[in-house]
Design a protein around this motif. Structure first.
Motif, short mmCIF file in Angstrom:
data_model
loop_
_atom_site.label_atom_id
_atom_site.label_comp_id
_atom_site.label_asym_id
_atom_site.label_seq_id
_atom_site.Cartn_x
_atom_site.Cartn_y
_atom_site.Cartn_z
N ILE A 45 0.84 -1.16 0.00
CA ILE A 45 -0.03 -0.06 -0.19
C ILE A 45 0.72 1.22 -0.04
N GLU A 46 0.32 2.10 -0.91
CA GLU A 46 1.18 3.49 -0.90
C GLU A 46 0.57 4.30 0.17
N ALA A 47 1.10 4.16 1.32
CA ALA A 47 0.57 5.00 2.40
C ALA A 47 0.68 6.26 2.48
N THR A 48 1.79 6.96 1.68
CA THR A 48 2.00 8.30 1.48
C THR A 48 1.12 9.05 0.75
N ALA A 49 0.45 8.17 -0.16
CA ALA A 49 -0.50 8.75 -1.46
C ALA A 49 -1.42 9.69 -0.76
N GLU B 235 10.53 10.43 1.07
CA GLU B 235 9.36 9.84 1.14
C GLU B 235 9.43 8.27 0.95
N THR B 239 10.92 3.31 6.30
CA THR B 239 10.13 3.56 7.41
C THR B 239 9.29 4.92 7.35
N MET B 240 9.59 5.93 6.30
CA MET B 240 8.66 6.94 6.23
C MET B 240 7.58 6.83 5.39
N LYS B 241 7.70 5.66 4.80
CA LYS B 241 6.47 4.86 4.03
C LYS B 241 5.42 4.57 5.12
N HIS B 242 6.21 3.91 6.15
CA HIS B 242 5.30 3.24 7.20
C HIS B 242 4.48 4.36 7.92
N TYR B 243 4.98 5.40 8.16
CA TYR B 243 4.53 6.31 8.87
C TYR B 243 3.67 7.29 7.82
N GLY B 244 3.55 7.19 6.61
CA GLY B 244 2.66 8.08 5.79
C GLY B 244 3.28 9.47 5.51
N ILE B 245 4.50 9.48 5.79
CA ILE B 245 4.97 10.93 5.40
C ILE B 245 5.40 11.15 4.15
N GLY B 246 4.71 11.88 3.43
CA GLY B 246 5.14 11.93 2.18
C GLY B 246 5.90 13.00 1.53
N LEU B 369 -0.88 16.54 7.75
CA LEU B 369 -0.25 15.35 7.73
C LEU B 369 0.22 14.91 8.98
N MET B 376 -4.12 7.17 11.22
CA MET B 376 -4.03 6.23 10.26
C MET B 376 -3.39 5.07 11.46
N SER B 403 -5.94 11.75 4.05
CA SER B 403 -5.22 11.27 2.79
C SER B 403 -5.41 9.86 2.39
N GLY B 405 -3.81 7.36 0.70
CA GLY B 405 -2.95 6.40 1.23
C GLY B 405 -3.21 5.80 2.60
N ALA B 406 -3.47 6.85 3.36
CA ALA B 406 -3.58 6.62 5.02
C ALA B 406 -4.58 5.78 5.09
N ALA B 409 -4.27 2.09 4.10
CA ALA B 409 -3.46 1.51 4.88
C ALA B 409 -4.20 1.09 6.21
#
Lengths: 84, 571
Positions: A45-49, B235, B239-246, B369, B376, B403, B405-406, B409
């Protein structure tokens, strides 16, 4: 003055790196956060999207919901109630 | 200035808003020419066969059969992005890849590394595939038993249904594992340099016509684009992807760091064009607002997203003005839209429509954010802890987490049903962004910017109206019409998995990233401090989000459990 500015920049870059490589991974040790991270990885999953088109699973979700609405399985109970 | 002199035809090539429309539409037309003639082979016959299976299967059994799911899979596999030409375009405009420890992994992968990844992934895939085959056989067997009883035996039906769902879980795992077996070597550096030059030239044309120095813009663009690459790099750190920090957060942060330490170099400033990038990106975003999609995916979601969201938006704005007394109306509406509609993208569109200051947009995006990352993780935990049903939980999260993405997830964390409902509601809510941007633009021209007691003529409204909104709405109307003409299935192949996912969404991402990097480069920390005074924006956000949480939960319960229970049962 010029040196101070460059030192501030270096300090900020170091702070960002500490966050990315030290602080954020430390929080990953919390069970719930770790579990969420695993879900994100497993489901790709693209959680940053920010928007629906940036997330692959949204397309699957939409396709599934649309077909469920258009081709809902025949339910004899519902059918008989409607017929009545 | 007299109105007559304001409205000469030359505005069409001298004003930024019009250039955003021209550039956005050039990309959309290129997308149409690339993807529409490249439909997958036998698309129409495959769709017809799948729909015929779906029709017959839906009449056959009281649950979704194995064949029903296979027909959906067959339609899902049809994508205009699957051909070689489309793939080449995708890899040329792609953002840096994912990485864990070494940032260089985002740009390079050797043949050997790709091979090692492939071998590892293939092992996992083989095991997932054999599990899937086993589950599928069990599902087919249970379905046959239920069929033998003419689907009259409830327990047999339930057994078949649960075996089919278990097979779907295994199928999903196998599909995800299969994707990872496709690891291929890459070198992203040359394409990124090429893309930088191409986009620099692309935006320079407009800059030249608008009376700016195209040469200076082009030179400065390299710096802004470099910052955008860094933002994407951050991004895509695992780990940053896991937190959803885009990228939005990173681009603003990196820009702020530079502008507030060593200062943004003077030669970069001609390319720091926040509005130019945002407006062009928004025109592309308009093409992704497809009304046909949401109409075909269910009434309960429409009620949840379209009734609660406007109520929360207007209530939060009024409370912000009358009770919290936010000094800036533009900040108030940007936070209200950002929190109630869909986070960063809504903030961008609303801020551009009401001409909010850069600092105000930064603040709204920053709060969104932070709250998105927290919600999330926290919301699925609460939903699981209280034992809330997946459909209700999914609807609640889809309507409240900012968002997409979140939302996806958090939905996946609860399960497939929650994911489907959450993602669908978010998608329906996304569509509101066009309406909100249009209404805010008109309201600002007619009311907020008008002198008290003075009647504003339609012509004056037109003059003040941010014209890029026309491109944004126009793109949405044109693409929604084409989508309706094609029908949902062909639209999915040629528009969703063609023009949008193959071209415009990635370019739009780059444009927004350039805009956020520009915001950071042009913002002074002191500007932000001033907005934080008294913590009013935070109070506004928390108030609005609390209201959103309560109303969305209530509406989701009413719609999914009281008004449309049969839709809920069939999801």
């Amino acid at each position: 003055m010029r040196l101070k500015k460059w030192l501030s920049l270096t300090g900020c870059i170091l702070a960002v790196m500490v966050f990315i490589f030290l602080l954020a991974p430390m929080l990953m040790k919390i069970d719930n956060v770790k579990e969420m991270a695993n879900y994100i990885d497993d489901n790709d999953i693209e959680a940053t999207a920010l928007w629906w088109s940036e997330v692959g699973v949204v397309a699957n979700a939409e396709m599934n919901c649309r077909n469920t609405v258009e081709y809902a399985p025949h339910n004899p109970d519902r059918q008989s109630k409607t017929d009545n | 200035m007299p109105i007559s002199s304001k409205s000469t035809l030359s505005v069409l090539w001298k004003e930024e808003d019009w250039w955003a429309i021209w550039l956005g539409f050039i990309i959309l037309i290129i997308g149409i020419f690339i993807f529409f003639p490249r439909a997958p082979e036998g698309m129409d016959s495959k769709i017809a066969a799948a729909n015929s299976t779906l029709k017959s299967e839906s009449k056959k059994a009281p649950f979704k059969t194995v064949e029903w799911y296979q027909a959906v899979d067959a339609k899902q596999n049809l994508k205009a992005t699957g051909n070689d030409f489309a793939k080449s375009i995708s890899s040329f405009i792609a953002v840096p890849h994912s990485w864990t420890q070494n940032p260089l992994d985002a740009f390079f992968m050797t043949k050997g590394e790709a091979e090692t990844k492939k071998v590892k992934a293939t092992e996992k895939y083989n095991s997932a595939k054999s599990k899937e085959t086993e589950m599928k056989l069990a599902a087919i067997a249970s379905q046959k038993v239920a069929e033998t009883a003419v689907y009259k035996d409830l327990s047999l039906n339930e057994k078949a249904q649960s075996d089919i769902l278990a097979w779907r879980d295994a199928h999903k795992s196998a599909s995800n594992a299969k994707k990872k077996t496709k690891a291929a070597p890459y070198n992203q550096v040359l394409p990124l340099i090429g893309l930088c030059i191409l986009l620099g030239l692309f935006f320079s044309i407009g800059a030249k016509f608008m009376g700016r120095s195209a040469g200076r813009f082009f030179i400065g663009f390299f710096f802004v684009f470099g910052l955008a690459i860094l933002a994407y790099l951050a991004e895509n750190q695992v780990t940053m992807k896991h937190y959803g920090i885009g990228y939005a957060a990173w681009a603003i942060l990196f820009g702020l760091i530079i502008s507030n330490t060593i200062g943004t170099p003077r030669w970069v400033m001609p390319a720091v064009q926040v509005e130019y990038f945002i407006k062009t990106g928004l025109v592309l975003l308009g093409a992704e607002i497809l009304f046909g999609k949401i109409i075909s995916i269910g009434i309960p979601g429409i009620f949840v997203a379209w009734i609660v969201t406007p109520i929360v938006l207007t209530t939060t704005y009024i409370v912000g003005q009358k009770i919290i007394k936010i000094p800036s109306k533009t900040l108030n509406i940007t936070i209200s839209a950002d929190m109630s509609v869909c986070g960063v993208s809504a903030a961008i569109a609303t801020a551009a429509a009401c001409k909010a200051k850069k600092g105000e947009l930064t603040l709204a995006v920053g709060m969104s954010l932070v709250f998105t990352s927290i919600m999330m993780i926290v919301m699925p935990i609460i939903i699981k802890a209280v034992g809330m049903p997946q459909v209700l939980g999914g609807a609640w999260m889809g309507g409240t987490i900012d968002s997409t993405g979140a939302v996806a997830a958090a939905g996946a964390f609860l399960g497939d049903k929650a994911l489907y409902v959450a993602a669908t509601i978010k998608m329906i809510q996304n569509v509101l962004i066009g309406v909100v941007a249009f209404v805010v633009a008109v309201y600002w021209c007619a009311k907020v910017e008008a002198v008290e007691g003075q009647r504003v003529s339609l012509w004056e409204i037109w003059y003040r109206f941010p014209k890029f909104v026309l491109g944004f709405i126009g793109a949405s109307i044109i693409f929604s019409t084409i989508y309706a003409y094609f029908g949902s299935d062909v639209g999915y192949v040629l528009i969703d998995h063609g023009v949008i996912r193959g071209l415009t969404k990635t370019l739009r991402g780059w444009f927004f990233c350039l805009a956020f990097a520009s915001i950071g480069l042009a913002t002074d920390f002191r500007e932000l401090k001033h907005h934080f005074k008294g913590g009013k924006p935070l109070i506004l956000y928390v108030f609005g989000q609390s209201l959103n949480l309560c109303l969305t939960l209530l509406m989701a319960y009413i719609m999914f459990y009281l008004v449309f229970p049969e839709i809920t049962a069939s999801i």
